[in-house]
Design an enzyme around this catalytic site. Structure first.
Site, PDB file in Angstrom:
ATOM      1  N   GLU A   1       0.877  -1.176   0.000  1.00  0.00           N
ATOM      2  CA  GLU A   1       0.000   0.000   0.000  1.00  0.00           C
ATOM      3  C   GLU A   1       0.910   1.220   0.000  1.00  0.00           C
ATOM      4  O   GLU A   1       1.407   1.648   1.031  1.00  0.00           O
ATOM      5  CB  GLU A   1      -0.913  -0.010   1.234  1.00  0.00           C
ATOM      6  CG  GLU A   1      -1.855  -1.196   1.310  1.00  0.00           C
ATOM      7  CD  GLU A   1      -2.937  -1.179   0.239  1.00  0.00           C
ATOM      8  OE1 GLU A   1      -3.015  -0.178  -0.519  1.00  0.00           O
ATOM      9  OE2 GLU A   1      -3.690  -2.161   0.134  1.00  0.00           O
TER      10      GLU A   1
ATOM     11  N   CYS B   1      -2.347   8.623   2.371  1.00  0.00           N
ATOM     12  CA  CYS B   1      -2.075   8.143   1.015  1.00  0.00           C
ATOM     13  C   CYS B   1      -3.255   8.464   0.094  1.00  0.00           C
ATOM     14  O   CYS B   1      -3.093   8.545  -1.120  1.00  0.00           O
ATOM     15  CB  CYS B   1      -1.771   6.660   1.013  1.00  0.00           C
ATOM     16  SG  CYS B   1      -3.002   5.644   1.842  1.00  0.00           S
TER      17      CYS B   1
END
Length: 516
Positions: free
Chosen positions: A266, A300
């Site tokens: 990720e 993110c």
């Protein structure tokens, strides 16, 4: 506020000096170089951790590998019951743990509480999942044969979490891994180790009361000085889940891939919202604001780019600047604060350097960008969120700056907007604000957004745990959390059973090697 801070540290069992390794209910006396956690909110020392060393890691891994042999044979619904109790335990400690997350990392109080709620939510999801680890039955081409697939526990799952979500990322992985029959070794970010320690102190009561094997949930709080590439190269860990930058992801992928291990990556995002002239501009404004400044731009999934139709560009940008001027910047534990500090002064330096590059490439700072000083801002980690008018091809725009910088970019047609949207290396989260179904359906189609997450009339951040979370391209391609992401934590096996007295071969092959 000083009393408040002392209060939640005491509730969580955080002492002035703490050991950095546990195998569930046994804390190990770690002797690695002490690392101190300072709050970006006020620059004060919170507490110190004696880091876990490689020797500590070896002890923990020994416990984990032995625990897996027992844990994998516990029925999945019973594993789910342990997870249910962990979720309830987190409910009891939501306020103190959320406060610590806020104070140690810098995200505002409501976001700290929200992160703990994510942990609770994924625990609830995993409880239900524990009764749904299904396989499929297929029809065999051979008479009196049954064929099906099933999923088995994988083994030891390594979790490397980032500073921006000190506890939730662990829960996304650990709760699913537990119900799948795996055991977990957690290596938290060196910037937020106290939050990880607090989680294990909270859940150890559940593990003890249920006599969970020592080594099912483990923590090794040590920097890469002690636990680095050797952790990634450890063949005893079939799966490594890493949250971090694209640079880190490439490094991890190389080492894990060389041993043919699995990884869930990720990584970075460069997320955009397309603001159409057919959209609800008030909704788009609120989503853009939350997407860009929540967690001070250190998610993110933070909104990095706004692609705005040129016929509304000036109007929308003016409204955006007006909204930015109303943002309250301050101590993250202050309930009135909307924007807290960046995680440390290195992040501030990157924020300043990015703006210099914007101007050097021909961009224009429309608002913000200052580093705040004076009373309340002594830590040097507070900045004014920035809005910059740029072109999508700028080198700095192609990169992810983990800070509250929002790029505004004009477009003339939806085709151009989608082209600009996809013309970055990353592919995590995306959104369009439009009431025109032709636009929204195209954005979600095969020729639309190339991201792992694509939203309509919703911000790029704030994903729910029920959906699989992750992205494409330089974002890594991994998936965590909901949907069928659980399959990554298990090994798949195809089984064929012959319940006849004959031995027919597949594809009708004849092999008569001898007579009966």
């Amino acid at each position: 506020m000083e009393t408040q801070i002392r209060g939640f540290l005491s509730q969580l069992g955080i002492e002035q000096v703490n050991n950095g390794a546990t195998s569930g209910t046994i804390w190990h006396s770690t002797k690695g170089k002490p690392i101190s956690s300072y709050s970006p909110a006020d620059g004060r020392l919170i507490a110190t951790i004696n880091q876990a060393t490689w020797d500590d890691y070896e002890v923990i891994m020994g416990r984990a590998t032995e625990a897996f042999k027992e844990w994998r044979m516990v029925p999945a619904p019973k594993r789910g019951e342990i997870v249910r109790q962990i979720g309830n335990r987190l409910r009891e400690f939501k306020e103190p743990l959320g406060s610590l997350v806020s104070y140690e990392m810098g995200k505002v109080y409501q976001e700290g509480l929200g992160e703990v709620q994510e942990m609770i939510d994924i625990a609830d999801f995993a409880v239900g999942l524990s009764r749904q680890l299904y396989g499929f039955t297929m029809h065999s081409e051979r008479e009196r044969h049954r064929m099906y697939d099933q999923y088995h526990p994988l083994g030891v799952v390594g979790v490397i979490s980032a500073f921006n979500f000190p506890v939730a990322v662990w829960a996304w992985n650990a709760m699913l891994a537990m119900v799948c029959g795996d055991v977990v070794v957690w290596k938290p970010s060196s910037k937020v180790m106290l939050s990880a320690l607090a989680v294990h102190k909270i859940i150890e009561k559940v593990l003890a009361e249920n006599k969970v094997p020592e080594g099912v949930l483990n923590l090794v709080a040590g920097s890469s000085q002690y636990i680095g590439d050797d952790f990634l190269a450890d063949r005893r860990i079939p799966l490594i889940s890493v949250t971090g930058s694209t640079r880190v992801g490439r490094h991890v992928s190389k080492i894990v891939g060389e041993r043919l291990g699995r990884s869930i990556l990720e990584l970075g995002g460069n997320n955009a919202i397309v603001v159409s002239q057919y959209g609800n501009l008030n909704m788009a404004l609120r989503a853009s604001l939350f997407g860009a400044v929540a967690t001070s731009g250190q998610r993110c999934t933070s909104t990095r780019r706004l692609l705005i139709h040129d016929c509304i560009f000036d109007k929308f940008t003016d409204k955006l600047i007006t909204a930015y001027k109303q943002l309250r910047i301050g101590h993250p534990l202050d309930a009135e604060t909307v924007v807290g500090p960046l995680v440390d002064q290195d992040a501030v330096k990157n924020f300043v350097a990015a703006q210099q590059q914007i101007v050097a490439e021909g961009g224009k700072i429309l608002y913000g960008g200052q580093v705040l000083e004076g009373p309340g801002f002594e830590s040097g980690c507070y900045v004014v969120p920035c809005i910059a008018e740029v072109e999508n091809h700028f080198k700095i725009v192609q990169e992810e700056t983990f800070a509250p910088i929002l790029y505004v970019i004009k477009y003339k047609s939806l085709d151009e907007a989608i082209e600009l949207h996809n013309a970055v290396p990353q592919g995590l989260s995306s959104a369009i604000f439009s009431k025109n179904i032709l636009e929204t359906e195209k954005f979600l189609s095969h020729e639309g957004s190339d991201c792992g997450i694509a939203n309509v009339n919703i911000a790029t951040n704030g994903a729910e745990i029920g959906g699989a979370f992750g992205g494409e391209k330089d974002t890594g391609g991994g998936r965590e959390s909901g949907s069928d992401a659980w399959k990554a934590y298990m090994r798949r096996q195809t089984n064929t059973i012959n319940f006849s007295t004959e031995l027919p071969l597949a594809q009708g092959i004849k092999f008569d090697a001898f007579d009966d």
